[in-house]
Design a protein around this motif. Structure first.
Motif, PDB file in Angstrom:
ATOM      1  N   SER A   1       1.021   8.668   5.128  1.00  0.00           N
ATOM      2  CA  SER A   1       0.928   7.610   4.120  1.00  0.00           C
ATOM      3  C   SER A   1      -0.078   6.576   4.582  1.00  0.00           C
ATOM      4  N   LEU A   2      -0.639   5.862   3.608  1.00  0.00           N
ATOM      5  CA  LEU A   2      -1.553   4.760   3.910  1.00  0.00           C
ATOM      6  C   LEU A   2      -1.715   3.900   2.670  1.00  0.00           C
ATOM      7  N   GLN A   3      -2.418   2.804   2.829  1.00  0.00           N
ATOM      8  CA  GLN A   3      -2.664   1.878   1.739  1.00  0.00           C
ATOM      9  C   GLN A   3      -4.163   1.782   1.474  1.00  0.00           C
ATOM     10  N   LEU A   4      -4.510   1.867   0.184  1.00  0.00           N
ATOM     11  CA  LEU A   4      -5.901   1.672  -0.242  1.00  0.00           C
ATOM     12  C   LEU A   4      -6.022   0.282  -0.823  1.00  0.00           C
ATOM     13  N   ASN A   5      -6.846  -0.516  -0.217  1.00  0.00           N
ATOM     14  CA  ASN A   5      -7.048  -1.883  -0.680  1.00  0.00           C
ATOM     15  C   ASN A   5      -8.415  -1.998  -1.342  1.00  0.00           C
ATOM     16  N   GLY A   6      -8.485  -2.785  -2.364  1.00  0.00           N
ATOM     17  CA  GLY A   6      -9.747  -2.986  -3.060  1.00  0.00           C
ATOM     18  C   GLY A   6      -9.578  -3.934  -4.222  1.00  0.00           C
ATOM     19  N   GLU A   7     -10.657  -4.182  -4.921  1.00  0.00           N
ATOM     20  CA  GLU A   7     -10.629  -5.048  -6.095  1.00  0.00           C
ATOM     21  C   GLU A   7     -10.438  -4.172  -7.332  1.00  0.00           C
ATOM     22  N   PHE A   8      -9.202  -3.854  -7.624  1.00  0.00           N
ATOM     23  CA  PHE A   8      -8.866  -2.995  -8.757  1.00  0.00           C
ATOM     24  C   PHE A   8      -8.607  -3.838 -10.001  1.00  0.00           C
ATOM     25  N   GLU A   9      -9.024  -3.310 -11.148  1.00  0.00           N
ATOM     26  CA  GLU A   9      -8.873  -4.022 -12.416  1.00  0.00           C
ATOM     27  C   GLU A   9      -7.721  -3.432 -13.216  1.00  0.00           C
TER      28      GLU A   9
END
Length: 672
Positions: free
Chosen positions: A335-343
């Motif tokens: 498992s992991l987390q994807l971080n970003g500027e999501f709309e």
């Protein structure tokens, strides 16, 4: 000074007197070398270093032997000037003219350009070089293996840009200085071979293994002998990998993702424009991996998976249609987390790869190092569709039903995962209320049933997601057909059947009908009556109708003349004799009959005689006068008393029959 003293002196000197920034001092044993840089004709730093070295030697009991000291001056100036004299301990060390000038050792000033390079684009190429002595140059170029050159003068000091009309042509070029007072002899440089972009002639992918496919590329390049090799750049997301080959063919094992591939040809002077192709992402492929995606907050997706096959993973993420970001991780937990500027309301696609390289899982190589594990789309936040379906139409309209069709809503307007369509329809009748039908997301047509005939209906269609139903489409109107009674339907459908039946019967019975209503009148010349007349003359009829006498021997070959009885008195006598059953001599009768027959022309008086015998009702009904006369006159020859007729009824012939039948009747009686 022995070796030990020299070592001590060197150490002391290097420690106590560091060189000027523009000077360098190199000391080995009992020799000392001073390098000085003279800028813009100023040698103060150099002179100062010489004087300090001389003073230090005196202080440290060292003697600087002026006669053994030599000075070499390297002067790179085009217009050099004489240097001032230099004294050491009062001795003239340098005269006004140095021992030699650097340019005295060279034949001339360096005029040829150095480090010549080119850079080609599709519509132009630029040639650049380096030379600090010459500022104006000339370029000549032409198509390879052609004869005529094109000359171009430089505008900038160290480059020339040339626009070319044909982007597929291989060019060659040379450069030289423009002669001037410094460089009077300018020579052309070596050839520059400037290739066009490679032409791709074959590109395909084929399944290789689960999550992998084989890529095969092939290209063409004219004048390949002037090419050193080809560079192949492959990009997936934000990661790049580069490969080189001397061949015009390339094989690669890649995943199911999308790749951008660029190919350039190069030699020792530059490279061609890049040929770029895009290998599309595999669509509608179900991979074996399971990946769960959860939107944690507006800037984060939580991802988990079920594979323990490797500990090295790579991910691509970004809009379904747009640029994506790539990265790789080495992790012991699935498992992991994807971080970003999501709309919000935007659809994102996340692709997961399993990589088989050791940590740190770098993406410098794509060839057979990874396979696609799972692909999944996700929304940070879902919304309702912005628009309803377009291109609504109704077909196959009947009295109680109609088929509706519509087009898909663009993905960017859905704002969420499409779950289905809602069909709202209502009529202009006050008896009906608005109704709605819900269909699944893969349905683009639906048949409305149980409608009223001859009724106007209004239809609106909308799409819905998990967030709810979106905006409805514009109104679409249609009218159902008017219902027609069964008797009218039967009559209308029966008309073609009856028409076809009539045509068939008419064609089959036409000949029969024609014969019944429009008989074909035969030619009199070919009738049986004329044939019998040709065989039988009137004398025989008279003979057989009076007495059973022998046949008259008359000429029957003359069938073209009309034979008429001349004397009515003789006919009357014969008739009266027959009526009273008086015996008449056959020979006399024959002679009398033959005397009565004349030929040639029929006179009116003779016709009147027959008319008188036949009575007032004697009329001809046709143009066949002779036959009518015989037929209508015969009854007068056959009249007998009623008593005699009753006695001989079984042997009498009907005088109403035509003359042919009468003739046969009398002949049969005569034979009996």
């Amino acid at each position: 000074m022995d070796e030990q003293e020299a070592l001590i002196a060197r150490n002391h000197y290097n420690h106590d007197y560091p060189a000027h920034p523009n000077n360098i001092i190199i000391k080995f044993d009992d020799d000392t070398t001073v390098f000085g840089l003279i800028l813009e004709g100023t040698e103060s730093a150099y002179r100062e270093e010489i004087l300090k070295s001389s003073a230090w030697s005196s202080t440290n009991n060292l003697t600087l032997i002026t006669m053994k000291t030599k000075e070499i001056i390297f002067d790179f100036r085009i217009n050099s000037t004489d240097l001032k004299p230099l004294y050491i301990n009062g001795d003239l060390w340098r005269e006004s003219q140095p021992g030699f000038h650097l340019f005295d050792l060279l034949p001339s000033v360096r005029c040829s350009p150095e480090q010549i390079k080119y850079e080609r684009q599709k519509e132009d190429f630029t040639v650049s070089w380096k030379n600090r002595n010459i500022t104006h140059y000339q370029l000549q170029y032409k198509e390879l293996n052609k004869e005529s050159w094109i000359l171009v003068n430089s505008i900038e000091d160290n480059s020339i840009k040339v626009a070319v009309p044909n982007e597929t042509v291989f060019y060659e070029a040379q450069i030289k200085c423009i002669p001037n007072n410094v460089c009077s002899d300018c020579k052309w440089s070596e050839f520059l071979f400037i290739p066009p972009e490679p032409k791709i002639v074959e590109l395909f992918t084929a399944p290789f293994s689960e999550g992998n496919r084989m890529l095969h590329m092939k290209w063409e390049m004219a004048h390949d002998q002037h090419i050193n090799g080809y560079n192949i750049s492959i990009t997936r997301g934000t990661e790049h990998a580069n490969y080189s080959t001397r061949h015009r063919e390339f094989f690669l094992i890649i995943s199911g993702s999308a790749y951008t591939i660029s190919i350039t040809a190069f030699n020792n002077k530059g490279r061609s424009p890049a040929t770029t192709v895009i290998v599309q992402e595999l669509e509608n492929i179900v991979y074996s991996g399971e990946m769960n995606i959860t939107a944690k907050d507006p800037s984060q997706f939580q991802i988990s998976w079920n594979s323990s096959e490797t500990k090295c993973y790579a991910f691509d993420w970004g809009p379904v249609k747009g640029d994506r970001t790539s990265n790789s991780w080495f992790t012991n937990t699935p498992s992991l987390q994807l971080n970003g500027e999501f709309e919000a309301y935007k659809r994102y696609r996340i692709i997961m790869y399993l990589r088989y390289k050791n940590p740190p899982c770098n993406l410098k190589d794509f060839n057979g190092t990874e396979r696609t594990f799972a692909v999944k789309d996700a929304y940070i936040t879902e919304g309702t569709p912005l628009y309803g379906p377009s291109n609504i139409s109704a077909s196959d309209i009947k009295s109680t039903s109609a088929l509706l069709t519509w087009s898909e809503i663009p993905e960017e307007s859905l704002q969420g995962f499409l779950q289905g369509y809602a069909i709202h329809y209502s009529s202009n009748s006050t008896m009906d209320s608005s109704q709605a039908v819900y269909v699944n997301s893969s349905t683009l047509s639906w048949t409305l049933t149980d409608l009223r005939s001859n009724t106007l209906y209004t239809v609106q269609i909308s799409a819905f997601t998990s967030a709810g139903e979106g905006k409805q489409s514009e109104d679409y109107v249609f009218v159902t057909l008017k219902e027609v009674s069964a008797r009218i339907y039967f009559t209308m459908s029966g008309i073609p059947v009856l028409l076809i039946t009539f045509i068939v019967i008419y064609c089959q019975g036409f000949e029969k009908v024609k014969k019944a209503f429009w008989p074909q009148i035969p030619s009199p010349e070919n009738s049986s009556a004329i044939q019998e007349i040709d065989k039988t003359n009137p004398a025989r009829l008279v003979e057989s109708s009076l007495l059973p006498v022998t046949e008259l021997e008359l000429d029957t070959s003359d069938s073209g003349s009309i034979h008429i009885i001349e004397e009515t008195s003789e006919i009357t006598r014969i008739y009266e004799a027959a009526k009273n059953n008086q015996s008449v001599d056959q020979e006399v009768l024959v002679q009398d009959a033959e005397a009565l027959i004349v030929t040639d022309q029929v006179e009116p008086d003779h016709m009147n005689a027959f008319s008188k015998m036949a009575g007032p009702s004697f009329k001809t009904a046709s143009d066949y006068t002779t036959m009518e006369l015989f037929r209508q006159a015969m009854p007068h020859f056959s009249k007998v008393d009623q008593e005699t007729q009753d006695k001989e009824e079984h042997t009498a012939c009907d005088m109403r029959q035509d003359y042919v039948k009468q003739k046969h009747c009398y002949m049969n009686h005569a034979d009996s």
